[in-house]
Every structure is written in structure tokens, then in C-alpha cells.
Write a protein that holds these residues in place. Structure first.
Motif, mmCIF file in Angstrom:
data_model
loop_
_atom_site.group_PDB
_atom_site.id
_atom_site.type_symbol
_atom_site.label_atom_id
_atom_site.label_comp_id
_atom_site.label_asym_id
_atom_site.label_seq_id
_atom_site.Cartn_x
_atom_site.Cartn_y
_atom_site.Cartn_z
ATOM 1 N N ILE A 21 0.837 -1.201 0.000
ATOM 2 C CA ILE A 21 0.000 0.000 0.000
ATOM 3 C C ILE A 21 0.873 1.253 0.000
ATOM 4 C CG2 ILE A 21 -1.787 1.269 1.257
ATOM 5 C CD1 ILE A 21 -2.712 -1.397 2.423
ATOM 6 N N ASP A 22 1.911 1.232 0.814
ATOM 7 C CA ASP A 22 2.815 2.384 0.874
ATOM 8 C C ASP A 22 3.508 2.617 -0.469
ATOM 9 O OD1 ASP A 22 2.103 2.562 3.527
ATOM 10 O OD2 ASP A 22 3.895 1.538 4.270
ATOM 11 N N GLU A 23 3.878 1.539 -1.141
ATOM 12 C CA GLU A 23 4.527 1.668 -2.450
ATOM 13 C C GLU A 23 3.575 2.288 -3.475
ATOM 14 O OE1 GLU A 23 5.674 -2.358 -3.189
ATOM 15 O OE2 GLU A 23 7.757 -2.008 -2.565
ATOM 16 N N ILE A 24 2.301 1.884 -3.435
ATOM 17 C CA ILE A 24 1.302 2.440 -4.359
ATOM 18 C C ILE A 24 1.154 3.941 -4.125
ATOM 19 C CG2 ILE A 24 -1.170 2.475 -4.895
ATOM 20 C CD1 ILE A 24 -1.171 -0.560 -4.345
ATOM 21 N N ALA A 25 1.031 4.339 -2.863
ATOM 22 C CA ALA A 25 0.867 5.753 -2.546
ATOM 23 C C ALA A 25 2.107 6.556 -2.936
ATOM 24 C CB ALA A 25 0.580 5.923 -1.058
ATOM 25 N N ALA A 26 3.289 5.987 -2.711
ATOM 26 C CA ALA A 26 4.525 6.697 -3.051
ATOM 27 C C ALA A 26 4.634 6.905 -4.556
ATOM 28 C CB ALA A 26 5.730 5.909 -2.537
ATOM 29 N N ALA A 27 4.267 5.886 -5.344
ATOM 30 C CA ALA A 27 4.334 6.006 -6.803
ATOM 31 C C ALA A 27 3.345 7.060 -7.306
ATOM 32 C CB ALA A 27 4.063 4.650 -7.449
ATOM 33 N N TRP A 38 -4.752 10.061 -13.178
ATOM 34 C CA TRP A 38 -4.445 9.598 -11.810
ATOM 35 C C TRP A 38 -5.226 8.327 -11.496
ATOM 36 C CZ3 TRP A 38 -7.614 8.852 -7.583
ATOM 37 C CH2 TRP A 38 -6.990 8.687 -6.341
ATOM 38 N N ALA A 39 -6.508 8.325 -11.854
ATOM 39 C CA ALA A 39 -7.351 7.155 -11.568
ATOM 40 C C ALA A 39 -6.890 5.934 -12.349
ATOM 41 C CB ALA A 39 -8.807 7.476 -11.885
ATOM 42 N N ARG A 40 -6.546 6.113 -13.623
ATOM 43 C CA ARG A 40 -6.091 4.981 -14.430
ATOM 44 C C ARG A 40 -4.755 4.446 -13.915
ATOM 45 N NH1 ARG A 40 -8.345 8.223 -18.594
ATOM 46 N NH2 ARG A 40 -6.313 9.177 -19.017
ATOM 47 N N ARG A 41 -3.882 5.361 -13.474
ATOM 48 C CA ARG A 41 -2.601 4.920 -12.915
ATOM 49 C C ARG A 41 -2.815 4.155 -11.610
ATOM 50 N NH1 ARG A 41 1.876 2.463 -13.173
ATOM 51 N NH2 ARG A 41 3.649 3.376 -12.073
ATOM 52 N N LEU A 42 -3.791 4.584 -10.816
ATOM 53 C CA LEU A 42 -4.130 3.870 -9.577
ATOM 54 C C LEU A 42 -4.572 2.448 -9.891
ATOM 55 C CD1 LEU A 42 -4.705 3.639 -6.565
ATOM 56 C CD2 LEU A 42 -6.896 4.803 -6.958
ATOM 57 N N ALA A 43 -5.393 2.281 -10.923
ATOM 58 C CA ALA A 43 -5.832 0.933 -11.312
ATOM 59 C C ALA A 43 -4.648 0.063 -11.712
ATOM 60 C CB ALA A 43 -6.847 1.020 -12.450
ATOM 61 N N GLN A 44 -3.686 0.650 -12.436
ATOM 62 C CA GLN A 44 -2.486 -0.105 -12.825
ATOM 63 C C GLN A 44 -1.701 -0.555 -11.601
ATOM 64 O OE1 GLN A 44 -0.248 2.410 -15.437
ATOM 65 N NE2 GLN A 44 -1.613 2.111 -17.189
ATOM 66 N N LEU A 45 -1.552 0.338 -10.626
ATOM 67 C CA LEU A 45 -0.788 0.007 -9.428
ATOM 68 C C LEU A 45 -1.509 -1.033 -8.568
ATOM 69 C CD1 LEU A 45 0.388 3.615 -8.534
ATOM 70 C CD2 LEU A 45 1.837 1.739 -9.353
ATOM 71 N N ALA A 83 -14.371 -9.268 -8.996
ATOM 72 C CA ALA A 83 -15.390 -8.612 -8.177
ATOM 73 C C ALA A 83 -15.026 -7.194 -7.779
ATOM 74 C CB ALA A 83 -15.664 -9.436 -6.920
ATOM 75 N N ASN A 84 -13.765 -6.783 -7.974
ATOM 76 C CA ASN A 84 -13.383 -5.434 -7.527
ATOM 77 C C ASN A 84 -12.643 -4.632 -8.598
ATOM 78 O OD1 ASN A 84 -11.080 -7.072 -7.317
ATOM 79 N ND2 ASN A 84 -10.248 -5.914 -5.599
ATOM 80 N N PRO A 85 -13.315 -4.360 -9.736
ATOM 81 C CA PRO A 85 -12.686 -3.465 -10.719
ATOM 82 C C PRO A 85 -12.684 -2.034 -10.203
ATOM 83 C CG PRO A 85 -14.934 -3.905 -11.357
ATOM 84 C CD PRO A 85 -14.666 -4.761 -10.148
ATOM 85 N N LEU A 86 -11.935 -1.173 -10.882
ATOM 86 C CA LEU A 86 -11.950 0.253 -10.557
ATOM 87 C C LEU A 86 -12.749 0.951 -11.646
ATOM 88 C CD1 LEU A 86 -9.035 2.386 -9.198
ATOM 89 C CD2 LEU A 86 -10.575 3.314 -10.926
ATOM 90 N N VAL A 87 -13.823 1.637 -11.244
ATOM 91 C CA VAL A 87 -14.714 2.307 -12.188
ATOM 92 C C VAL A 87 -14.484 3.804 -12.114
ATOM 93 C CG1 VAL A 87 -17.103 2.671 -12.895
ATOM 94 C CG2 VAL A 87 -16.418 0.476 -11.909
ATOM 95 N N ILE A 88 -14.215 4.423 -13.269
ATOM 96 C CA ILE A 88 -13.971 5.864 -13.356
ATOM 97 C C ILE A 88 -15.158 6.499 -14.073
ATOM 98 C CG2 ILE A 88 -12.383 7.642 -14.171
ATOM 99 C CD1 ILE A 88 -10.280 5.304 -14.448
ATOM 100 N N ILE A 89 -15.846 7.405 -13.392
ATOM 101 C CA ILE A 89 -16.962 8.142 -13.990
ATOM 102 C C ILE A 89 -16.490 9.565 -14.252
ATOM 103 C CG2 ILE A 89 -19.378 8.806 -13.782
ATOM 104 C CD1 ILE A 89 -19.074 5.842 -13.668
ATOM 105 N N ASP A 90 -16.280 9.901 -15.514
ATOM 106 C CA ASP A 90 -15.766 11.222 -15.877
ATOM 107 C C ASP A 90 -16.887 12.246 -16.018
ATOM 108 O OD1 ASP A 90 -13.007 11.281 -15.925
ATOM 109 O OD2 ASP A 90 -12.866 10.366 -17.902
ATOM 110 N N GLU A 91 -16.650 13.438 -15.477
ATOM 111 C CA GLU A 91 -17.557 14.584 -15.599
ATOM 112 C C GLU A 91 -18.969 14.214 -15.175
ATOM 113 O OE1 GLU A 91 -16.881 15.838 -19.691
ATOM 114 O OE2 GLU A 91 -15.405 17.284 -18.980
ATOM 115 N N ILE A 92 -19.076 13.727 -13.962
ATOM 116 C CA ILE A 92 -20.348 13.251 -13.439
ATOM 117 C C ILE A 92 -21.394 14.359 -13.394
ATOM 118 C CG2 ILE A 92 -19.493 13.622 -11.082
ATOM 119 C CD1 ILE A 92 -22.061 10.972 -12.181
ATOM 120 N N GLU A 93 -20.953 15.622 -13.254
ATOM 121 C CA GLU A 93 -21.917 16.724 -13.130
ATOM 122 C C GLU A 93 -22.655 16.982 -14.438
ATOM 123 O OE1 GLU A 93 -18.360 18.890 -14.832
ATOM 124 O OE2 GLU A 93 -18.783 17.109 -13.645
ATOM 125 N N LYS A 94 -22.184 16.406 -15.556
ATOM 126 C CA LYS A 94 -22.808 16.660 -16.860
ATOM 127 C C LYS A 94 -23.683 15.496 -17.328
ATOM 128 C CE LYS A 94 -18.864 19.519 -18.256
ATOM 129 N NZ LYS A 94 -17.711 19.651 -19.159
#
Length: 365
Positions: free
Chosen positions: A115-121, A169-176, A220-231
């Protein structure tokens, strides 16, 4: 990787498939014939000849009996499907669900150090998104200490001007995290249908991208990115019913309701509580309070000139740009900052791409 029970509703039993029932009934008939031959005192070595006398080989049945067996199998199979499927599913739909009959895998964290390595990257590559990185770091540690499986963090919304790397940032988080990810552009989707699907009977009925991804990847645990939710807007049907994306998301963001979420298409219950959610917005105006109350909101500032320069140097090294071209880019950016222009990640990316094109051009003699 560990597995969890993903499909909560009772699933069709392969043993009660029509072909499987026919096979068992035929095998039963063959065994019954053997018992009759034994009761008549026919030696084992003579049974093959006896079957030939009956004019049909072993494991086969008379035509009239085969028709009756098929009718019995169809009746048993239909009765079984009524018990397990509120809505009759096609063969293709059942095949999609079959892969997760025994559960879906969960991408887990190797250790607290992981977890620390993910946050540092993340912090090294996106220092201006440090608040969101800290939120994910703390949330992952909390989830791990609670003993709950999977790399899971609380939903987060990155609010800030366009082009500053929120989605990157979100896509990089999914990679990590090494989890599958899915990006949904709220401005281009037909209300909630693109995400969660629509009920049968609609002309474009389908299971939705989210369930489709989880069933296809059996995760069961993908990362879902919702872009520009306000629109996302609030489309309405001819009968005046609203189908807004924020309203469709509400039950998926609460553990209690997400753990027993009913898919409108499959009419099956799924455990969706392990999904990781990242939302982006350029403004919070218009977003409903029930949605905002379920999400950690992080205000993301534009990167500073120093952070932009570090990004350029890092990306230039990856692209193997010459020192001359790298210096030209940093000089142009410094002049733009001095002139008061707003510089975002998209501008930097275009300049790096132009630099790569320039370096790749053949020399003219």
C-alpha cells in the motif's frame, strides 16, 4: 487470488440441463435393460448378442421412447428454470453467468508495504493530487486492518479544472492496484443504461458495461472511473420516468445495498460492494446531495510550474527525447507561465508529442 460469492441468486444447475437429463435417462434405461437380461438368466457374454436381437445397440433407445424421454427432459428443465430465473434467460446470457458460478476473483494487496509503495508512486507522478492519494492510502490501510479481503477504498470525487490529470491519476491507480478498470464518460452515456443496463422488454435491453466487465473478467473489484459526473443530465422516458446516472449510482455506493444489488437485466442479485469508484468533475454545481454524501470530495488544484517541469523531465526521459528538445519545451512552458497563461497536462502532452514527432523526422540533406 481469493474468491467471493459474486452471484447471490440461485443459478441453473448444469445437471438439470436438457441434454444432461436426456443422457441420464438413457443411461438409466440401458441399466434397466441389463437388469432385465440378468433376471432372465442371460450370461454376460451373450448380452451383446441379445441387444442385437432387440434391433438397437446398447445406450440407444427405441424411437417412441426417445421422444418420451425428450419431453420429460424438457418439462423438468423448464420447471427448474422457473425456480431459479425470474426472467427467462437466453443460452448466451446463462453462459455469461456460468463463469462466476463458483465466485469471482478479488485482486488483493500483498502487504501493508505494498500500500505504501502504491501511494509513493502516485505521489511521485501526481504530486498535485496528494490529498486524493492520501485518502486512498488511508482507506486501503483501514480496509486491510479490518480483515476484509480485496484492495478496496472509499469512493472519491476529484473536483477541479479540466486537463489537470484527474482521470490519468485514476487509471494509474488501477495499474498500481493491478485491477481491471472501466472509464465511463457521463456526458456520452444514455443515462444509467450504459452503466447498469436496462430491463428486458426494451429494444436495446442489455446487462450494462459494469456487470458485463465483471462477468467477462470474473473479477469482483474493478476500478470504475466516472468522468464529468456533473454533466450526466436526467433523461426521461415517454411516460415521464427519470433515469439519472446519479440516482442509479446511489445503491451501488452503500455497502448494505451494494452487497445485494439486483441487475435490472439479469434479475439476479450480485455482490457489488467490492467495486472501487473514482469520480471526476469540473464543478459540483448540480450534483445531488444524496450522491455527494456518499463520496469523499477532493478539490484538485492545477499543477504548479515546478510540478509541470518535473513532469516534462520525467516524460521526456521515457520518450528518450534529446536534451535540446526537452530544453525547448521547458523554456516555452516557462515563458507561458510568465505571461500568465494557464498550463494544464493536456498542453504538456501535446508539446511532448510534437517533440517526439520532431525528433523522429528524418534529416534533410
Amino acid at each position: 487470488m481469493p474468491k467471493i460469492r459474486f452471484i447471490l441468486s440461485k443459478q441453473p444447475d448444469p445437471a438439470l440441463d436438457e441434454a444432461a437429463i436426456i443422457k441420464r435417462l438413457k443411461e438409466f434405461y440401458t441399466a434397466l435393460q441389463d437388469k432385465r437380461q440378468i433376471s432372465e438368466g442371460i450370461p454376460q457374454e451373450e448380452r451383446a448378442a441379445h441387444n442385437e436381437l432387440w434391433r438397437y445397440p446398447q445406450n440407444d433407445v427405441p424411437k417412441s421412447l426417445e421422444i418420451r424421454i425428450r419431453r420429460w427432459a424438457q418439462k423438468i428443465h423448464r420447471h427448474h428454470l422457473k425456480e431459479v430465473e425470474p426472467t427467462r434467460l437466453s443460452r448466451e446470457d446463462r453462459a455469461m453467468l456460468e463463469g462466476c458460478r463458483d465466485g469471482a476473483e478479488i485482486f488483493d494487496l500483498r502487504s501493508a508495504h505494498h500500500i505504501d509503495e502504491i501511494a509513493a508512486a502516485l505521489h511521485a507522478e501526481f504530486p498535485w493530487v496528494s490529498e486524493a492519494t492520501t485518502h486512498v492510502w488511508r482507506s486501503l490501510h483501514h480496509n486491510r486492518s479490518s480483515g476484509r479481503p480485496g484492495a478496496r477504498f472509499a469512493p472519491v470525487l476529484l473536483d477541479g479544472p479540466p486537463g489537470i490529470g484527474k482521470s490519468a491519476w485514476a487509471r494509474r491507480l488501477a495499474q498500481l492496484l493491478e485491477t481491471p478498470d472501466m472509464t465511463l464518460d457521463a456526458t456520452g452515456e444514455n443515462a444509467s443504461f450504459g452503466l447498469i443496463g436496462s430491463q428486458r422488454g426494451w429494444s436495446n435491453a442489455g446487462p450494462g458495461r459494469l456487470v458485463g466487465l465483471m462477468l467477462m473478467r470474473q473479477v469482483a473489484n474493478p476500478l470504475v472511473i466516472i468522468d464529468e459526473i456533473e454533466k450526466s443530465g436526467t433523461p426521461k422516458s415517454d411516460k415521464g420516468r427519470s433515469f439519472s446516472l446519479p440516482n442509479a449510482l446511489l445503491p451501488l455506493l452503500e455497502d448494505l445495498t451494494a452487497s445485494r444489488w439486483t441487475c435490472p437485466y439479469f434479475q439476479n442479485q450480485f455482490d457489488m460492494s467490492f467495486i472501487n469508484w473514482v469520480f471526476t468533475s469540473n464543478s459540483l454545481r448540480g450534483l445531488p446531495e444524496p450522491l455527494l454524501s456518499r463520496i469523499r470530495i477532493v478539490s484538485v488544484p492545477s499543477p504548479t510550474q515546478e510540478q509541470i517541469n518535473e513532469l516534462v523531465l520525467r516524460e521526456a526521459e521515457k520518450r528518450q527525447l534529446s536534451p535540446l528538445i526537452t530544453a525547448a519545451i521547458t523554456t516555452a512552458l516557462a515563458e507561458a507561465f510568465e505571461a500568465g497563461h494557464q498550463i494544464n497536462i493536456r498542453v504538456v502532452k501535446r508539446m511532448l508529442e510534437l517533440g517526439s514527432d520532431q525528433q523522429g523526422r528524418p534529416m534533410l540533406h
